[in-house]
Design an enzyme around this catalytic site. Structure first.
Site, short mmCIF file in Angstrom:
data_model
loop_
_atom_site.label_atom_id
_atom_site.label_comp_id
_atom_site.label_asym_id
_atom_site.label_seq_id
_atom_site.Cartn_x
_atom_site.Cartn_y
_atom_site.Cartn_z
N SER A 40 0.81 -1.23 0.00
CA SER A 40 0.00 0.00 0.00
C SER A 40 0.83 1.26 0.00
O SER A 40 0.32 2.35 -0.28
CB SER A 40 -0.92 0.00 1.21
OG SER A 40 -1.73 -1.15 1.18
N CYS A 44 -7.90 1.65 1.49
CA CYS A 44 -8.89 0.84 0.76
C CYS A 44 -8.28 0.37 -0.57
O CYS A 44 -7.74 1.17 -1.32
CB CYS A 44 -10.14 1.68 0.48
SG CYS A 44 -11.28 0.85 -0.64
N HIS A 60 -15.32 -0.83 2.53
CA HIS A 60 -15.17 0.47 3.18
C HIS A 60 -16.34 1.40 2.90
O HIS A 60 -16.41 2.50 3.43
CB HIS A 60 -13.88 1.15 2.69
CG HIS A 60 -12.64 0.51 3.23
ND1 HIS A 60 -11.96 -0.48 2.55
CD2 HIS A 60 -11.95 0.71 4.38
CE1 HIS A 60 -10.90 -0.86 3.24
NE2 HIS A 60 -10.87 -0.15 4.38
#
Lengths: 647, 379
Positions: free
Chosen positions: A327, A383, A370
């Site tokens: 991420s 997310c 989410h």
């Protein structure tokens, strides 16, 4: 057998005649020899005498003192210290085994080295000195000197030996020196004559190897009288060489020590860089090792302990380790989309926990989803589906191009060994290497830093620095050579729209400082020291459909090698970025849990220029931090610098 | 005249033989040997321990052997000549099977603590056998083809065996000594002229054929001959020895650099400095004067032998003495030519000076025979 007298007389005359002929020939030959002797010794004497002079005078090289290495504050990192060794000369010793046995009663000798030395003694020329023991203490040396009459052929010698006072803290940055090998010589086209000196040491890895030319210096020379086998009879005159230049690194030894200690025995790496000028303040890779062992010739046991350790202490993970950035890569995907004008930060994407792309279902890390996500929220909560959606819109070429602008997929030029290039995949690349067409699913994976995407901690640090400043900051490790400052790595403006950059920085701020942010638990509460960052958790395995149905196994229940990598990148202070940090904990689990706390500690340590006050930490963490600080204060690098009293 | 016809009553007996020895010759030998000790002391860097002591021991042993051999009547030696020759051949065969390989050549045979080099012994026994042969046959027969073939075989068998070891130097010496003895014994000129002519012809043919369609040898063989004949074409390989030794010689000058002052040999630039190349040290340290003095001593030794041989009316004795003198001459002539760059390097020691037990001992035995012939000469 009676023969007539006359016959005998004739016979004798014949022999006499023939003897006279032969004798005459012999005399003629002797005269010839004499003439030749006169020609050589009298007529041509001058010429031959000159040749004889040249023959016996030989030029010998004197190894120069190697340049020393210091940190940015002048703390010595690599030094030369006088070292005493005990050498033996076979032809003077007579019975080597006997003499060594006597030596053993006087001083303690390392058995393994002794064995190596003894086999070397028998292989090399009888007049060459062979080292029996290195780094002998002054006491032992005097004992040997006092007992010299009983130890023929054994002499104490003094030389310079390389010492790394901070040992394991700098093992991966500095590397180490070692004797020139045939392999080293082969690599060079015209090797420096110095390298032919027996036991001459050159840098093997790290700064020692990459700055070899600067550190080595120029050889001096002496004229010595030698015999045909090269044995020195006496010295005639000498000209000293030029010592190698001293090198100053951008590293702060104190900070480096802290970072290394903070990583502890985890298989992890961390880098902290001045994001304004690119100075690398600490480059740590754990576990580490003591480079001093290599200088003296590492024992087989020590070496196999290092190579068999599954945490790979010899690997310099911070620059040569490459990991899926996970991420932490999302800023690249987002920026690629923003800069292309494909989205606005306010547009939202619905995250139900997964996204169908080209008939395949891609999952978000949060199974229940989410809900509505805009750019800020998606980064803060990390997310995945939001980025899957972007990936399909933007395409891999633009994502990878953006990543390269931020220093991923590029080999940064540092004087360290095996610096990894990482990988920012393109359609061409996949076709070239895998012989297969790029699929949209590959883009989806790449968008969250998985799949083919690979980056090293160094590259992630550079990315964080460029996100913080908007300039193409490049890392710098050498501050100055011989007192002359090297150019810094502040870099030019990258031409990213201020608005977009600010959006990313704000989102990263929220990751750490917003209650819903993934790194909220690793925030700082000192207002002028706020961090902005991004967590990353990268999978090292594929989660199959069955596994997912059965419920994804928790990381802690997996064998170590299959656990996720934990990553964190950040810069601080948010208002006026000074430092960029990247932390990777191999198979550490979640980035927020394993990597972010380390990054916070390192950042604060740098910001406060030492141990940060507990007030910088959230109230509920303070007791734990206080304990941890106390523990780390006691950690010193491993540096076995031998029995030398002078260090 | 054969020993059977000696007027034996004139021949000295018992200890009185000492008075009849060729003393000048013995003194000359000792003088040369002393030069040898001096040089060995010098090349060892001023110590007796390395070579000189052992060399002195061997020389003393040689001296004793010489006297023992000299006291035994020459007719005894004549009668054992054939046996000695056969024993030497057997020893050479022994080297072939049980010899020790040193420096790539098989020359030695281990006899307890003593290493024997049968090819050294062979030189003397060949001379003895040939001398006995020519003493035995009538001089008239000496030039008949059938009687020429037998000595030729006697020479060629050991030559071939030594060549196989391989020891080119010694086999050439054997060939030369054998040929020389046949010449002394009065074999007709024609044979020698024929052999020399055909030999020269062959060599010319080999060289003339080079590069033509009927080339007799392979190219690499020619190249090896080239470096053998002209070592300077390969200064670091085959030519190294020669280059270094001519430098040493040349740097000696008129009077030399002084005892123990020779840099070339002291610093080990000279190969085999204690054996084949010891003359270079002498020439470097004592210069032209030193070198010529040694050459003079050698010439005197030859001269004393030749006069003794001519004065001796026993055919075996004269041939034996002349043969041994020729052998001695060939030793130092070949060695010096080699050292001075006049001949290829073939590994022949400088007699009585070079370090080495076998050669020295055999040489002293040979001079024992010369002495015996001198003492027991018919009067």
């Amino acid at each position: 057998m009676k023969r007539p007298r006359i016959d005998l007389e004739a016979q004798h005359r014949l022999i006499t005649r023939r003897a006279a002929i032969l004798g005459g020939l012999q005399l003629a030959f002797v005269a010839g020899l004499g003439a030749r002797m006169r020609y050589l010794q009298v007529d041509q004497a001058d010429q031959f005498r000159m040749l004889a002079e040249e023959n016996r005078i030989n030029i010998r090289l004197i190894p120069p003192a190697r340049g020393e290495v210091f940190d940015r504050n002048g703390t010595p990192l690599a030094r030369n210290v006088p070292s005493y060794r005990i050498v033996v000369v076979r032809e003077d010793a007579g019975d080597v085994a006997d003499v060594v046995a006597r030596l053993k009663t006087i001083v303690d000798l390392d058995e393994e080295q002794l064995e190596r030395a003894l086999s070397e003694v028998n292989r090399s020329a009888p007049f060459l000195p062979i080292t029996l023991a290195q780094d002998v203490s002054w006491d032992d040396l005097s004992r040997v000197s006092v007992n010299a009459p009983a130890l023929p052929g054994i002499t104490p010698e003094v030389g310079l030996s390389r010492v790394y006072p901070l040992g394991s803290d700098f093992a991966h940055v500095l590397g180490y020196v070692g004797p020139v090998s045939d392999y080293d010589l082969e690599k060079l086209e015209t090797p420096d004559q110095l390298l032919r000196i027996p036991r001459f040491q050159i840098g093997k890895v790290g700064v020692e190897a990459k700055s070899e030319d600067v550190l080595r210096g120029k050889a001096g020379a002496k004229r010595v009288e030698v015999n045909a086998t090269g044995r020195v009879m006496r010295e005639l005159d000498r000209r000293d060489g030029v010592a190698g230049a001293d090198v100053q690194l951008t590293i702060d030894a104190q900070l480096q020590n802290y970072v290394q200690a903070r990583l502890g025995e985890e298989s992890a790496s961390a880098i902290i860089m001045d994001c304004q000028n690119g100075d690398l303040l600490a480059i740590a890779s754990a576990p580490s090792f003591d480079p001093n062992l290599f200088v003296r010739g590492i024992s087989v046991a020590d070496y196999s302990a290092l190579t068999e350790n599954k945490y790979r202490p010899l690997a310099s993970k911070s620059v040569q380790g490459i990991y899926p950035p996970g991420s932490t890569f999302k800023m690249m995907t987002a920026l690629a989309a923003l800069e292309d004008g494909l989205i606005t930060p306010e547009e939202t994407v619905w995250c139900p926990g997964h996204l169908e792309v080209a008939g395949r279902r891609f999952h978000c890390w949060k199974r229940v989803g989410h809900g509505h996500m805009d750019l800020g929220q998606s980064l803060k909560q990390s997310c995945d589906v939001y980025y899957y959606d972007l990936a399909v819109k933007v395409g891999i070429e633009k994502i990878s191009a953006m990543a390269r602008r931020f220093g991923l997929g590029t080999r940064h030029d540092l004087p360290m060994s095996a610096i990894a290039e990482g990988l920012t995949p393109t359609k061409d690349w996949k076709y070239r290497v895998h012989g297969a067409d790029w699929r949209v699913g590959d883009t989806v994976n790449a968008s969250i830093g998985q799949g083919y995407m690979l980056a090293s901690p160094l590259q992630l640090t550079v990315m964080a620095a460029r996100l913080a400043t908007g300039r193409s900051v490049t890392p710098r490790l050498i501050k100055s050579v011989d007192g002359i400052e090297e150019p810094d790595g502040a870099g030019e403006d990258m031409g990213i729209a201020r608005r977009n950059l600010k959006k990313m920085q704000d989102a990263m701020y929220a990751v750490v400082n917003d209650r819903k942010g993934t790194a909220y638990s690793s925030r700082t509460i000192a207002d002028d020291m706020r961090m902005a960052g991004k967590t990353g958790t990268s999978q090292v395995r594929n989660i199959t459909a069955e596994e997912r149905r059965a419920g994804v196994v928790r990381n802690e229940d997996l064998p170590w090698e299959r656990r996720d990598h934990a990553l964190f990148v950040n810069f601080a202070p948010f208002d006026n970025p000074k430092y960029a940090v990247a932390v990777v904990v191999e198979h550490g689990g979640g980035g927020s849990k394993a990597a972010a706390p380390i990054a916070r500690d390192i950042t604060l340590q740098a910001l406060y220029g030492g141990e940060p006050p507990l007030e910088a930490y959230p109230t509920k963490d303070r007791d734990r931090i206080a304990l941890q600080q106390e523990e780390l204060r006691a950690v010193r690098p491993v540096a076995d610098i031998g029995g030398n009293d002078q260090v | 005249m054969s020993y059977l016809e000696y007027t034996v009553k004139h021949v000295p007996t018992g200890p009185r033989k000492v008075l009849y020895l060729n003393w000048p010759l013995a003194l000359l030998l000792a003088a040369v040997a002393c030069i040898g000790f001096l040089m060995l002391y010098s090349v060892a860097g001023g110590t007796m321990d390395r070579w000189a002591n052992r060399q002195m021991m061997i020389f003393s042993l040689g001296l004793v052997s010489m006297f023992v051999v000299a006291f035994v009547p020459i007719w005894f030696w004549r009668s054992v000549a054939g046996v000695a020759y056969i024993v030497s051949i057997l020893l050479l065969l022994g080297v072939e099977f049980a010899g020790e390989v040193r420096k790539g050549a098989q020359r030695w045979i281990e006899l307890g603590s003593f290493r024997l080099q049968p090819s050294e012994l062979m030189k003397v026994t060949l001379i003895m056998a040939l001398a006995a042969y020519y003493d035995w046959i009538s001089p008239k027969k000496a030039s008949r083809p059938l009687w020429v073939i037998l000595p030729v075989i006697m020479i060629l068998v050991p030559v071939y065996m030594v060549l196989r070891q391989p020891d080119l130097g010694t086999s050439i010496l054997l060939l030369a000594v054998g040929g020389g003895l046949m010449f002394l014994a009065g074999v007709h000129w024609g044979y020698f002229t024929a052999v020399i002519a055909s030999g020269t012809g062959l060599v010319l043919a080999v060289f003339q054929s080079r590069g033509t369609a009927w080339q007799l040898l392979q190219d690499y063989q020619y190249r090896r001959i080239d470096t053998f004949l002209d070592p300077s074409s390969d200064p670091l390989g085959a030519g190294y020895h020669i280059t270094q030794s001519t430098i040493a010689l040349g740097s000696g000058g008129w009077t030399g650099r002084g005892f123990m002052q020779g840099t070339q040999s002291r610093l080990n630039f000279l190969p085999e400095k204690q054996t084949d190349f010891i003359f270079t040290t002498l020439a470097e340290e004592f210069g032209f004067i030193g070198g010529v003095s040694l050459l003079l001593l050698y010439t005197l030794i030859i001269l004393f032998c030749v006069t003794s041989a001519i004065a001796n009316r026993d055919r075996f004795s004269s041939l034996l003495i002349l043969g041994i003198a020729l052998n001695f001459f060939l030793y130092f002539a070949v060695n010096m030519s080699m050292v001075m760059g006049l001949a290829p390097v073939v590994g022949v020691p400088l007699p009585l000076v070079s370090y080495g037990g076998s050669a020295m001992l055999v040489l002293m035995l040979a001079f024992g025979l010369v002495q015996s012939a001198h003492v027991h000469r018919p009067r």
